[in-house]
Write a protein that holds these residues in place. Sequence first.
Motif, PDB file in Angstrom:
ATOM      1  N   SER A 263      12.829 -37.662 -24.233  1.00  0.00           N
ATOM      2  CA  SER A 263      13.851 -36.899 -24.960  1.00  0.00           C
ATOM      3  C   SER A 263      13.630 -35.547 -25.231  1.00  0.00           C
ATOM      4  CB  SER A 263      14.436 -37.790 -25.961  1.00  0.00           C
ATOM      5  OG  SER A 263      13.574 -37.627 -26.991  1.00  0.00           O
ATOM      6  N   LEU A 264      12.328 -35.264 -25.437  1.00  0.00           N
ATOM      7  CA  LEU A 264      12.025 -33.760 -25.790  1.00  0.00           C
ATOM      8  C   LEU A 264      12.218 -33.000 -24.807  1.00  0.00           C
ATOM      9  CD1 LEU A 264       8.894 -34.249 -28.264  1.00  0.00           C
ATOM     10  CD2 LEU A 264      11.445 -34.351 -28.680  1.00  0.00           C
ATOM     11  N   ALA A 265      12.086 -33.397 -23.559  1.00  0.00           N
ATOM     12  CA  ALA A 265      12.355 -32.117 -22.337  1.00  0.00           C
ATOM     13  C   ALA A 265      13.678 -31.518 -22.472  1.00  0.00           C
ATOM     14  CB  ALA A 265      12.123 -33.103 -21.287  1.00  0.00           C
ATOM     15  N   ASN A 266      14.798 -32.252 -22.884  1.00  0.00           N
ATOM     16  CA  ASN A 266      15.992 -31.515 -22.758  1.00  0.00           C
ATOM     17  C   ASN A 266      16.010 -30.489 -24.128  1.00  0.00           C
ATOM     18  OD1 ASN A 266      18.054 -31.209 -20.922  1.00  0.00           O
ATOM     19  ND2 ASN A 266      19.473 -32.375 -22.496  1.00  0.00           N
ATOM     20  N   ASP A 267      15.445 -31.024 -25.086  1.00  0.00           N
ATOM     21  CA  ASP A 267      15.401 -30.351 -26.438  1.00  0.00           C
ATOM     22  C   ASP A 267      14.500 -29.209 -26.243  1.00  0.00           C
ATOM     23  OD1 ASP A 267      16.624 -32.339 -27.693  1.00  0.00           O
ATOM     24  OD2 ASP A 267      14.811 -32.939 -28.795  1.00  0.00           O
ATOM     25  N   ALA A 268      13.360 -28.964 -25.539  1.00  0.00           N
ATOM     26  CA  ALA A 268      12.703 -27.773 -25.038  1.00  0.00           C
ATOM     27  C   ALA A 268      13.562 -26.811 -24.198  1.00  0.00           C
ATOM     28  CB  ALA A 268      11.417 -28.320 -24.442  1.00  0.00           C
ATOM     29  N   ILE A 269      14.164 -27.538 -23.218  1.00  0.00           N
ATOM     30  CA  ILE A 269      15.020 -26.591 -22.402  1.00  0.00           C
ATOM     31  C   ILE A 269      16.053 -25.758 -23.176  1.00  0.00           C
ATOM     32  CG2 ILE A 269      17.022 -26.910 -20.859  1.00  0.00           C
ATOM     33  CD1 ILE A 269      15.311 -29.017 -19.472  1.00  0.00           C
ATOM     34  N   HIS A 270      16.625 -26.520 -24.282  1.00  0.00           N
ATOM     35  CA  HIS A 270      17.697 -25.915 -25.300  1.00  0.00           C
ATOM     36  C   HIS A 270      16.951 -24.920 -26.435  1.00  0.00           C
ATOM     37  CE1 HIS A 270      20.399 -29.203 -23.822  1.00  0.00           C
ATOM     38  NE2 HIS A 270      20.666 -27.941 -23.209  1.00  0.00           N
ATOM     39  N   MET A 271      15.846 -24.830 -26.624  1.00  0.00           N
ATOM     40  CA  MET A 271      15.252 -24.264 -27.427  1.00  0.00           C
ATOM     41  C   MET A 271      14.580 -22.842 -27.099  1.00  0.00           C
ATOM     42  SD  MET A 271      11.782 -26.461 -29.039  1.00  0.00           S
ATOM     43  CE  MET A 271      13.109 -27.882 -29.306  1.00  0.00           C
ATOM     44  N   ALA A 296      21.519 -25.500 -17.756  1.00  0.00           N
ATOM     45  CA  ALA A 296      20.774 -24.501 -18.622  1.00  0.00           C
ATOM     46  C   ALA A 296      19.725 -24.032 -17.784  1.00  0.00           C
ATOM     47  CB  ALA A 296      20.284 -25.261 -20.000  1.00  0.00           C
ATOM     48  N   ILE A 297      19.057 -24.853 -17.159  1.00  0.00           N
ATOM     49  CA  ILE A 297      18.099 -24.403 -16.001  1.00  0.00           C
ATOM     50  C   ILE A 297      18.417 -23.109 -15.209  1.00  0.00           C
ATOM     51  CG2 ILE A 297      16.027 -25.039 -14.606  1.00  0.00           C
ATOM     52  CD1 ILE A 297      15.990 -27.832 -16.049  1.00  0.00           C
ATOM     53  N   HIS A 298      19.554 -23.546 -14.614  1.00  0.00           N
ATOM     54  CA  HIS A 298      19.983 -22.838 -13.538  1.00  0.00           C
ATOM     55  C   HIS A 298      20.517 -21.447 -14.303  1.00  0.00           C
ATOM     56  CE1 HIS A 298      22.269 -21.342  -9.903  1.00  0.00           C
ATOM     57  NE2 HIS A 298      23.368 -21.235 -10.763  1.00  0.00           N
ATOM     58  N   SER A 300      20.059 -19.870 -16.978  1.00  0.00           N
ATOM     59  CA  SER A 300      18.893 -19.236 -17.681  1.00  0.00           C
ATOM     60  C   SER A 300      17.839 -18.748 -17.149  1.00  0.00           C
ATOM     61  CB  SER A 300      18.884 -19.878 -19.116  1.00  0.00           C
ATOM     62  OG  SER A 300      20.080 -20.090 -20.054  1.00  0.00           O
ATOM     63  N   GLU A 301      17.838 -19.299 -15.729  1.00  0.00           N
ATOM     64  CA  GLU A 301      16.612 -19.263 -14.856  1.00  0.00           C
ATOM     65  C   GLU A 301      15.351 -19.452 -15.531  1.00  0.00           C
ATOM     66  OE1 GLU A 301      16.489 -15.021 -13.645  1.00  0.00           O
ATOM     67  OE2 GLU A 301      18.413 -15.439 -12.188  1.00  0.00           O
ATOM     68  N   LEU A 302      15.396 -20.688 -16.070  1.00  0.00           N
ATOM     69  CA  LEU A 302      14.363 -21.129 -16.689  1.00  0.00           C
ATOM     70  C   LEU A 302      13.163 -21.592 -15.732  1.00  0.00           C
ATOM     71  CD1 LEU A 302      15.995 -23.496 -19.764  1.00  0.00           C
ATOM     72  CD2 LEU A 302      15.548 -20.795 -19.632  1.00  0.00           C
ATOM     73  N   LEU A 303      11.838 -21.494 -16.284  1.00  0.00           N
ATOM     74  CA  LEU A 303      10.822 -22.265 -15.523  1.00  0.00           C
ATOM     75  C   LEU A 303      10.357 -23.401 -16.325  1.00  0.00           C
ATOM     76  CD1 LEU A 303       8.322 -22.136 -13.560  1.00  0.00           C
ATOM     77  CD2 LEU A 303       7.177 -20.667 -15.284  1.00  0.00           C
ATOM     78  N   VAL A 304      10.555 -24.656 -15.634  1.00  0.00           N
ATOM     79  CA  VAL A 304       9.853 -25.908 -16.037  1.00  0.00           C
ATOM     80  C   VAL A 304       8.833 -26.355 -15.164  1.00  0.00           C
ATOM     81  CG1 VAL A 304      10.771 -28.262 -16.998  1.00  0.00           C
ATOM     82  CG2 VAL A 304      12.166 -26.157 -17.035  1.00  0.00           C
ATOM     83  N   THR A 305       7.877 -26.791 -15.804  1.00  0.00           N
ATOM     84  CA  THR A 305       6.621 -27.125 -15.278  1.00  0.00           C
ATOM     85  C   THR A 305       5.895 -28.244 -15.878  1.00  0.00           C
ATOM     86  OG1 THR A 305       4.561 -26.457 -13.999  1.00  0.00           O
ATOM     87  CG2 THR A 305       5.031 -25.344 -16.190  1.00  0.00           C
ATOM     88  N   GLY A 306       5.358 -28.899 -14.898  1.00  0.00           N
ATOM     89  CA  GLY A 306       4.231 -30.104 -15.510  1.00  0.00           C
ATOM     90  C   GLY A 306       2.795 -29.224 -15.831  1.00  0.00           C
ATOM     91  N   ALA A 307       1.867 -30.168 -16.221  1.00  0.00           N
ATOM     92  CA  ALA A 307       0.546 -29.852 -16.311  1.00  0.00           C
ATOM     93  C   ALA A 307      -0.124 -31.104 -16.294  1.00  0.00           C
ATOM     94  CB  ALA A 307       0.458 -29.275 -17.626  1.00  0.00           C
ATOM     95  N   PHE A 308      -1.151 -31.208 -15.039  1.00  0.00           N
ATOM     96  CA  PHE A 308      -1.916 -32.442 -15.283  1.00  0.00           C
ATOM     97  C   PHE A 308      -3.537 -31.789 -14.917  1.00  0.00           C
ATOM     98  CE2 PHE A 308      -4.317 -35.199 -12.663  1.00  0.00           C
ATOM     99  CZ  PHE A 308      -4.190 -36.409 -13.178  1.00  0.00           C
ATOM    100  N   GLY A 309      -4.229 -32.532 -15.981  1.00  0.00           N
ATOM    101  CA  GLY A 309      -5.594 -32.397 -15.686  1.00  0.00           C
ATOM    102  C   GLY A 309      -6.416 -30.911 -15.812  1.00  0.00           C
ATOM    103  N   LEU A 310      -7.395 -30.833 -15.378  1.00  0.00           N
ATOM    104  CA  LEU A 310      -8.328 -29.668 -15.478  1.00  0.00           C
ATOM    105  C   LEU A 310      -9.145 -29.301 -14.063  1.00  0.00           C
ATOM    106  CD1 LEU A 310     -11.442 -30.845 -17.437  1.00  0.00           C
ATOM    107  CD2 LEU A 310      -9.995 -32.429 -16.325  1.00  0.00           C
ATOM    108  N   SER A 311      -9.595 -28.027 -14.028  1.00  0.00           N
ATOM    109  CA  SER A 311     -10.601 -27.592 -12.979  1.00  0.00           C
ATOM    110  C   SER A 311     -12.057 -27.433 -13.695  1.00  0.00           C
ATOM    111  CB  SER A 311     -10.127 -26.540 -12.369  1.00  0.00           C
ATOM    112  OG  SER A 311     -10.209 -25.481 -13.492  1.00  0.00           O
TER     113      SER A 311
END
Length: 362
Positions: A263-271, A296-298, A300-311
């Motif tokens: 549910s926080l994903a949409n909150d993050a988009i709006h803040m 809102a993404i479209h 406001s041209e927001l960048l929404v990305t995931g993040a997994f692991g490490l190098s």
Amino acid sequence: MFSAGILSSSASEEHPAVKAAVLKQVNDISCTSVPEPRLEAGDLLVKVRAATICGTDIRIIRGRKTAGVRYPSILGHEFSGEIVDTGGHAQFSLGQAVAVCPAFACGHCAACMSGAENLCHNLVAMGYEIDGGFAEYVRIPAKGVASGNVFALPEGMTFEAAALAEPLACVINGQERVRVGLGDTVVVLGAGPIGLLHVQLAKHSGASRIIVSQRSAVRRAAALAAGADTVIDPTTENVIERVRALTGGQGADVAICAIGDPSLANDAIHMVRPRGRVSLFAGFAKGTEAPLDVNAIHYSELLVTGAFGLSRLQFRTALQMIASGHINAASLLSHRFPLSDFTAALATAEQGSAIKVSLLNS
């Protein structure tokens, strides 16, 4: 593929019994006796001196993460120790202090060849497919040794601090994806160990304002100590409205979801502001879906990305940042237990007053 599982419970003279926290099935983990790991050609044997409990370990134990998990197995992917068998590798010495990047990439798949080894199609990880660091001794497979996943500790670094290089490296990966930089206003949703590392790293990267949302008063205090400028209690305040007010109505440059609450994903988009960046950093349960404000993404041209692991590069960078004092990893360590008290350590890690729980071997 190399051997990964726990050997028969009967120890021999060549392989005496040692202690390890063995996960037998969901919700069934305890410290017990297992044979000392049996080495194959090119392996290293490391005496674990410190291991820390990660939220992912808890998700595995409670059955909320199952991909790649074996039963029985030894968890633990945040650890460091000293070499007790070099496996014939001239670059290592007995007693040498090391930390291990626990994700072994194949180096030749499309993801690896494109520079995304953390997304390797053939990724094998310690603490998942390979027995990990919740043990007195851990075998580092030859594949990981040959690919450069074993790092000598910088002089003066403690074993506990070195164990936290893995989560810091993951945080580095996440912030690289959303380009946290000079002058940014950054919102971190959640002030567990990962959230606190996000605060420290954002501060180091030049963020001008860091706002943290966290229910726990203990963790809100920890966020302020880590460098946050403002903390918000989401049980008493509207986080989106507060972030907007703090930014003159514009919104933050970056919002990072450091809690696996969809549910926080949409909150993050709006803040975030127009062309703001959102990191869905925390892991979510398999099959989790959440509604998103696509307009809102479209618009406001927001960048929404995931993040997994490490190098491996991010792991090395994390070690250097901890060793140099730019990241105060030790500040996260709130509780310490011997490996034999794993049950108590796990219970402490799951309750709200703990930040990071360490398991120590003498």
